[in-house]
Design a protein around this motif. Sequence first.
Motif, PDB file in Angstrom:
ATOM      1  N   HIS A   1       1.258  -1.318   0.145  1.00 52.49           N
ATOM      2  CA  HIS A   1      -0.426   0.367  -0.332  1.00 52.49           C
ATOM      3  C   HIS A   1       0.763   1.094  -0.200  1.00 52.49           C
ATOM      4  O   HIS A   1       0.098   2.019  -0.409  1.00 52.49           O
ATOM      5  N   ALA A   2       1.670   1.030   0.690  1.00 53.63           N
ATOM      6  CA  ALA A   2       2.748   2.768   1.164  1.00 53.63           C
ATOM      7  C   ALA A   2       4.105   2.849  -0.664  1.00 53.63           C
ATOM      8  O   ALA A   2       4.107   3.857  -1.020  1.00 53.63           O
ATOM      9  N   ARG A   3       3.888   1.711  -0.583  1.00 56.74           N
ATOM     10  CA  ARG A   3       4.725   1.795  -2.286  1.00 56.74           C
ATOM     11  C   ARG A   3       4.256   1.864  -3.447  1.00 56.74           C
ATOM     12  O   ARG A   3       4.533   1.862  -4.679  1.00 56.74           O
ATOM     13  N   THR A   4       2.516   1.797  -3.808  1.00 57.65           N
ATOM     14  CA  THR A   4       2.028   2.367  -5.045  1.00 57.65           C
ATOM     15  C   THR A   4       2.992   3.898  -5.207  1.00 57.65           C
ATOM     16  O   THR A   4       3.073   4.265  -4.761  1.00 57.65           O
ATOM     17  N   PRO A   5       2.994   4.362  -6.441  1.00 61.17           N
ATOM     18  CA  PRO A   5       4.118   5.455  -7.368  1.00 61.17           C
ATOM     19  C   PRO A   5       3.174   6.766  -6.313  1.00 61.17           C
ATOM     20  O   PRO A   5       2.006   6.828  -6.075  1.00 61.17           O
ATOM     21  N   MET A   6       4.052   7.545  -5.915  1.00 57.24           N
ATOM     22  CA  MET A   6       3.851   8.919  -5.668  1.00 57.24           C
ATOM     23  C   MET A   6       2.497   9.612  -6.175  1.00 57.24           C
ATOM     24  O   MET A   6       2.971   9.790  -7.336  1.00 57.24           O
ATOM     25  N   GLN A   7       1.464  10.139  -6.076  1.00 58.51           N
ATOM     26  CA  GLN A   7       0.551  11.026  -7.325  1.00 58.51           C
ATOM     27  C   GLN A   7       0.432  12.453  -7.105  1.00 58.51           C
ATOM     28  O   GLN A   7       0.725  13.283  -6.189  1.00 58.51           O
ATOM     29  N   TRP A   8       0.936  12.645  -8.383  1.00 62.19           N
ATOM     30  CA  TRP A   8       1.802  14.490  -8.577  1.00 62.19           C
ATOM     31  C   TRP A   8       0.513  14.960  -9.201  1.00 62.19           C
ATOM     32  O   TRP A   8       0.875  16.035  -9.159  1.00 62.19           O
ATOM     33  N   ASP A   9      -0.047  14.309  -9.825  1.00 63.78           N
ATOM     34  CA  ASP A   9      -0.907  15.674 -11.070  1.00 63.78           C
ATOM     35  C   ASP A   9      -2.339  14.343 -10.759  1.00 63.78           C
ATOM     36  O   ASP A   9      -2.096  12.946 -10.845  1.00 63.78           O
ATOM     37  N   ALA A  10      -3.077  14.777 -12.051  1.00 70.72           N
ATOM     38  CA  ALA A  10      -4.144  14.051 -13.194  1.00 70.72           C
ATOM     39  C   ALA A  10      -4.373  13.418 -14.351  1.00 70.72           C
ATOM     40  O   ALA A  10      -4.908  13.074 -14.271  1.00 70.72           O
ATOM     41  N   SER A  11      -2.531  13.506 -14.606  1.00 73.42           N
ATOM     42  CA  SER A  11      -2.110  13.152 -15.825  1.00 73.42           C
ATOM     43  C   SER A  11      -2.309  11.833 -15.646  1.00 73.42           C
ATOM     44  O   SER A  11      -2.353  11.258 -14.660  1.00 73.42           O
ATOM     45  N   LYS A  12      -2.067  10.751 -16.594  1.00 72.06           N
ATOM     46  CA  LYS A  12      -1.674   9.903 -17.000  1.00 72.06           C
ATOM     47  C   LYS A  12      -0.750   9.079 -15.382  1.00 72.06           C
ATOM     48  O   LYS A  12       0.776   9.445 -15.498  1.00 72.06           O
ATOM     49  N   ASN A  13      -1.447   7.997 -15.125  1.00 70.00           N
ATOM     50  CA  ASN A  13      -0.369   7.501 -14.296  1.00 70.00           C
ATOM     51  C   ASN A  13       0.223   8.361 -13.162  1.00 70.00           C
ATOM     52  O   ASN A  13       0.796   8.181 -12.065  1.00 70.00           O
ATOM     53  N   ALA A  14      -0.788   9.203 -12.306  1.00 71.17           N
ATOM     54  CA  ALA A  14      -0.738  10.096 -11.572  1.00 71.17           C
ATOM     55  C   ALA A  14       0.583  11.222 -11.774  1.00 71.17           C
ATOM     56  O   ALA A  14       1.164  11.572 -11.255  1.00 71.17           O
ATOM     57  N   GLY A  15       1.125  11.290 -13.205  1.00 68.99           N
ATOM     58  CA  GLY A  15       2.095  12.171 -13.371  1.00 68.99           C
ATOM     59  C   GLY A  15       3.373  11.217 -12.765  1.00 68.99           C
ATOM     60  O   GLY A  15       4.640  11.788 -13.204  1.00 68.99           O
ATOM     61  N   PHE A  16       3.907  10.400 -12.422  1.00 70.49           N
ATOM     62  CA  PHE A  16       4.281   9.352 -12.048  1.00 70.49           C
ATOM     63  C   PHE A  16       5.522   9.054 -12.556  1.00 70.49           C
ATOM     64  O   PHE A  16       6.587   8.760 -12.786  1.00 70.49           O
ATOM     65  N   THR A  17       4.895   8.450 -13.900  1.00 70.29           N
ATOM     66  CA  THR A  17       5.535   8.137 -15.484  1.00 70.29           C
ATOM     67  C   THR A  17       4.948   8.142 -16.638  1.00 70.29           C
ATOM     68  O   THR A  17       3.722   8.491 -16.616  1.00 70.29           O
ATOM     69  N   THR A  18       5.862   8.274 -17.486  1.00 67.48           N
ATOM     70  CA  THR A  18       5.486   8.070 -19.064  1.00 67.48           C
ATOM     71  C   THR A  18       5.320   7.332 -19.221  1.00 67.48           C
ATOM     72  O   THR A  18       5.098   7.198 -20.255  1.00 67.48           O
ATOM     73  N   ALA A  19       5.628   6.030 -18.506  1.00 66.13           N
ATOM     74  CA  ALA A  19       5.164   4.746 -19.265  1.00 66.13           C
ATOM     75  C   ALA A  19       4.196   4.078 -19.670  1.00 66.13           C
ATOM     76  O   ALA A  19       3.417   5.136 -18.821  1.00 66.13           O
TER      77      ALA A  19
END
Length: 559
Positions: free
Chosen positions: A417-435
């Motif tokens: 639960h703690a290791r899911t990616p940080m949620q930076w913004d509302a873009s795809k994958n929460a802005g964590f990655t462009t992958a």
Amino acid sequence: MPQPAESRHWWKEAVAYQIYPRSFADSNGDGIGDIPGIIEKLDHVAGLGIDVIWLSPHFDSPNADNGYDIRDYRKVMAEFGTMADFDRLLAEIKKRGMRLIIDLVVNHTSDEHEWFVESRSSRDSDKRDYYIWRDGAKGVPNNFVSYFGGSAWEKDAATGDYYLHYFAKKQPDLNWDNEKVRTQVYDLMRFWLDKGVSGFRMDVIPFISKNFDFPDLTEEEMKDPGRVYASGPRLHEYLQEMNREVLSKYDCMTVGEAAGVSDAQTPLFVDEARNELNMIFNFAVVMLDRDGWRHKERKLTDLKATFDRLDKAVGMTGWNTVFLGNHDQPRTVSHFGDAAPEFRALSAKALATMMLTMRGTPFIYQGEEIGMVNYPFTDLDQFDDIEVRGLRQDYVDTGKASAEELLENLNKVSRDHARTPMQWDASKNAGFTTAEKPWLAVNPNYHEINAEAARADDGSVYHHYRRLIALRHETPALVYGTYEDLAPDHDAVFAFERRLDDERLITAINFSRVPVMWKHDGLEGANVLISNDDRRGETLSSEELTLLPWEALVLKVPA
């Protein structure tokens, strides 16, 4: 009333923020967080008023346990970047007025570390005694269990002998009784301190000393083997030697992960006269609702009693950490607060208020400052954690528990639960990655819960943390003041006082969904310094205080 310890240190006054690099920010689109990604997001962390960043393992590793299996202590994991990236990260952290501490993982190495490669090659290897071996002809040495399932002993094909591993079989335990091992560890500590880091978080440090008689665990000890693993006969000798040889020569911060350490043992680590560690992470609070991997109910009175116990354990000459989450715990709001949409932000602010006004150095885990919650796992195959694979093997595959029961409990207690990616913004994958696909799935609620939205909203969880940290920095009583629980038996209100000389502050929090009245002598005339509702700046007109659902106040009481 006892007076606070006189010794004042920067690490007592600091607020720390933990970064789990794999899940923080991905700069190159491979789906895995990295050091350049951290650099890009430093202003978000600095904006909170953070003093210290704790960086989870960034070393070269085959990733059997997400970096806690180290192959080369002086090399950066290729997925995270290069040593030049690390040096730039350190410079950028310092430029923003912050410090960096890193993980020290020296109970064990990776089985791919050159020491172990040599150690396992032959019984005559000059590094054979860098690890703990037992004659294979005599059978499994004892019934020690691994934290990741199965026996803590692995038979090695090269010589037919067994080696000890408290964690994964790819994480063999080092032999700290070998002076050469300790010398190597102290050298690598100097390497990083000389580079400019400001200290270490020490992974499972109480486990480094072993009882070489290796008596079997009793049935009761099998339920919590950490109590045995943390009671080696030379542990404090080693920590004092580490302090004497390395730590005392630097103005650094040390915090030990203290699984298996009891209240009574705590002062042995942190009493300033003993010259060991500055503080430890005691897991009594975060494990209150755990029975192994099973979740159990927890009362607020139990939570308060535990905080009180921990404060009394360190006394006036020791120091505590205060934390509710990290990379090994479920999300703080889901664990201690209320993740329902109408209470999520309120409870996140309430928990922040509690943590940042307690006695001890607070540690915030990434995403906590925006109120991230647990991921809605629906299948055991969605988990990445090696611990879950071990539980599945030990319980589901043997018929001791159903997959449904394990999943139900993991949805409350899992480390993933703690290791899911940080949620930076509302873009795809929460802005964590462009992958297309990150290494671990992003929580689907990132459209509503993300850092960009939080920073733009002055009433957000992020800005509540920022105001609390500022208050802590400017209020010595919140650092050095004594701690007293004012309502130990109340089943909904957590209220405590911090006092330094004539300065008195009271934190009052309603841990429920309904309004609660709390009365206390001296509340009349108190000024509201911080509120997660709308009371900031208000002066209380009565000794009776009605707290709304999940309301949290910090009050300054008239002298």
